[in-house]
Scaffold this active site. Structure first.
Site, PDB file in Angstrom:
ATOM      1  CD  GLU A 520      -3.104   0.908   2.126  1.00 27.34           C
ATOM      2  OE1 GLU A 520      -3.931   1.813   2.270  1.00 27.34           O
ATOM      3  OE2 GLU A 520      -3.197  -0.201   2.699  1.00 27.34           O
ATOM      4  N   GLY A 521       0.625   2.130  -0.951  1.00 28.37           N
ATOM      5  CA  GLY A 521       1.408   3.345  -1.123  1.00 28.37           C
ATOM      6  C   GLY A 521       2.424   3.225  -2.232  1.00 28.37           C
TER       7      GLY A 521
END
Length: 622
Positions: A520-521
């Site tokens: 995530e990211g």
């Protein structure tokens, strides 16, 4: 430049206060700037010439300088004739008044000239920043000329300030907003000053006013129904309309038009700039119990330490994008199958902490936030939030659990489903209030992420989402402030079922479908260079030139290739027409196209065949 949607800004300040540097920072993100210099040169004054040279050296090479010292009335014409896509910086009105009072330019109606300038500023369609000295705090000059100058400049400042959307006073390098009162929005490369909000209910701010939030003795109060700013409703459509006029060989940017529209709306300008200052907020908060089944102990902490040390996928992608990376520790959530994930006090603290993180980023001029997460059990916790807020079935939004060796762990996936099911059953009688959802099911990382989204919305800072934690926080934040989702952009759903469902509920269309699974990211940072390139291209491309007059389509009555009329005169019948039957008008009405006869045997029509002409020439009888 657009400061919270304000396109006309007056920057006041004393001598050496930093007013010019601050004004220049407001337009630093513009593709090109028309710098309007009002000072008259003085060959016999070396110190004044050095000041002018310093200003010139500070301007970027892409800026175009125009001088109005020869005719003070020309300044109003320059401002009034500016185009909507342009950015103007006028420095400064004190020198303009000096030229206006010069006997060489007299006689002149100074009052009328000032009124013309104010009217031009008020009607200016371009983005406009004006710099002016503030001399009203000094003593009354002892000379008639000095008093005339201060009186005239005071009248100019009052008239222009009334015509501008915002007025900022720079004192000792510190900007203070005078109009409208409240928190000062960040300019490129400049820190942002915050004026404490007053107590009382939240006030509706509209598209240009600052946000006033309730403050208790313990600090910020985050509650449902907050009125936060919305993006500019006109800039986005204007940006899309402008894209249709760009000189591109193809059909345009396709689905990436929404990137330009989003950036235009959040920046308040139809010609948005690419995000230069980006910060990644990596939320590290573990979840206990069954939601973390299949997670390796200590793995999330290792990922967080790795990112903090500048190593790993996320840190390397952040470095490639020139983005800052900040690791944020969130409180560990208790097992949701046994009881609430957080206490009410922990939820309040996490929300405020997230809000402050967004404010701190805005204070240093961050233009885009990227949400990332690396906690254990985050995906299952996000699935529980989706089930509570959007009515999703946990098994449908829980992705498969994959071990470090790349194998699918069905037992761990079933344990997560059971934990989410038990948590929802335990909390079935609790309210679906946003804070209650965070306390019962969400956990610390989702609560901090929710605070970040709310704080970013209050400070008009867009957020790039990527992953279950970000979209779960967006679902919760919409129940606290419905405006928050309009400041969110989803880079890629990554093939994650929870992200896909939440995006559909929130109305966020993923920009790409690369199905990356880098964490995530990290997926968002992979897409970020593409988004920046699109914005830079849309801002830099010229408009499509109009075709020359000689390329216009000829009129149907124009002469043919041999100089004769394209259609012969009906009185000049050719030999073929003479052989035609008496009904010569049939040939005129005959269509140019005739259905070809099919090959092989068979009738060409089901109608009775007409009588054939015995004319040996083969012409049809009339």
């Amino acid at each position: 430049m657009s400061l919270d949607g304000w396109n006309r800004v007056l920057v006041l300040g004393g001598i050496r206060s930093g007013k010019s540097e601050f004004a220049e920072s407001l337009v630093a993100d513009a593709t090109s700037v028309r710098y309007v210099a009002t000072a008259a040169g003085a060959d016999d004054d070396a110190e004044w010439s050095a000041r002018i040279a310093t200003h010139r050296a500070r301007r970027p090479a892409s800026w175009r300088t125009e001088e109005t010292a020869d005719d003070p009335r020309r300044l109003a014409d320059v401002i009034a004739t500016a185009r909507p896509e342009e950015t103007l910086l006028v420095d400064d009105l004190g020198n303009w008044v000096t030229v206006l009072l010069d006997p060489a330019h007299q006689p002149a109606d100074d009052t009328a000239t000032i009124a013309e300038l104010a009217a031009a500023v008020r009607a200016c369609p371009a983005r406009l920043v004006l710099v002016s000295p503030e001399v009203g705090l000094s003593l009354v000059p002892t000379t008639p000329l000095g008093r005339a100058f201060t009186d005239a400049l005071g009248a100019v400042n009052r008239a222009v300030a009334d015509a501008c959307d915002a007025v900022i006073l720079v004192v000792a390098g510190q900007p203070c907003r005078l109009k409208p009162a409240g928190a000062l929005p960040a300019a490129a490369g400049q820190p942002r000053t915050t004026v404490p909000a007053q107590s009382g209910p939240a006030a509706h701010t509209g598209s240009t006013a600052p946000t006033t939030l309730p403050v208790a003795a313990t600090g910020l109060v985050i509650e449902p129904g907050m009125e936060l700013p919305m993006p500019d409703e006109y800039a986005g459509p204007q940006a899309v309309d402008r894209l249709a006029t760009l000189d591109v060989p193809g059909t345009g940017l396709g689905v990436l038009e929404q990137v330009v529209s989003f950036a235009a709306a959040t920046q308040g300008t139809p010609i948005p700039a690419a995000w230069r200052s980006v910060r990644v907020l990596l939320l590290h908060g573990d979840h206990s119990g069954g939601v973390a089944a299949g997670s390796r102990p200590g793995e999330s902490a290792r990922r967080a330490r790795q990112a903090g040390a500048g190593e790993g996928v996320l840190a390397r992608l952040a470095a490639e994008n020139g983005a800052g990376l900040q690791v944020v520790d969130a409180p560990t959530a208790a097992p949701i199958e046994d009881g609430p994930a957080l206490t009410a006090e922990e939820v309040e603290s996490a929300l405020r902490h997230g809000w402050r993180l967004a404010e701190e980023a805005a204070d240093v001029g961050v233009q885009l936030l990227v949400l990332a997460a690396c906690g254990a059990g985050t995906e299952a916790a996000a699935a529980a939030v989706l089930a509570a807020t959007a009515g999703a079935e946990p098994p449908a939004v829980l992705a498969r659990v994959v071990t470090a060796g790349g194998e699918i762990d069905d037992a761990a996936w079933m344990a997560r489903c059971a934990a989410v099911r038990d948590g929802l059953h335990r909390a079935r009688h609790s309210s679906r209030d946003a804070k209650e959802v965070l306390a019962q099911l969400g956990g610390g990382d989702i609560a901090v992420a929710t605070g970040i989204l709310l704080g970013a919305t209050a400070r008009r800072t867009p957020v790039l989402l990527d992953g279950p934690v970000g979209v779960a926080a967006a679902l919760v934040s919409r129940d606290l402030a419905g405006q928050a989702r309009h400041w969110c952009l989803l880079a890629d759903h990554g093939g994650h079922p929870a992200v896909q469902l939440a995006a559909d509920v929130l109305g966020l269309a993923p920009l790409t479908e690369l199905r990356l699974d880098l964490g995530e990211g990290a997926n968002a940072l992979t897409v970020l260079p593409l988004l920046r390139s699109v914005l830079a291209l849309a801002a830099a491309l010229p408009t499509r030139p109009e075709p020359p007059d000689d390329e216009a389509r000829p009129d149907e009555t124009d002469a043919g290739p041999n100089g004769d009329d394209a259609r012969p005169d009906e009185t000049d019948a050719g030999p073929q027409e003479e052989e035609a039957g008496p009904d010569e008008t049939d040939e005129d009405t005959e269509p140019d196209f005739r259905e070809p006869e099919p090959e092989g045997p068979g009738p060409t029509t089901t109608e009775p065949e007409p009588a054939r002409s015995a004319d040996p020439t083969g012409s049809r009888a009339g």
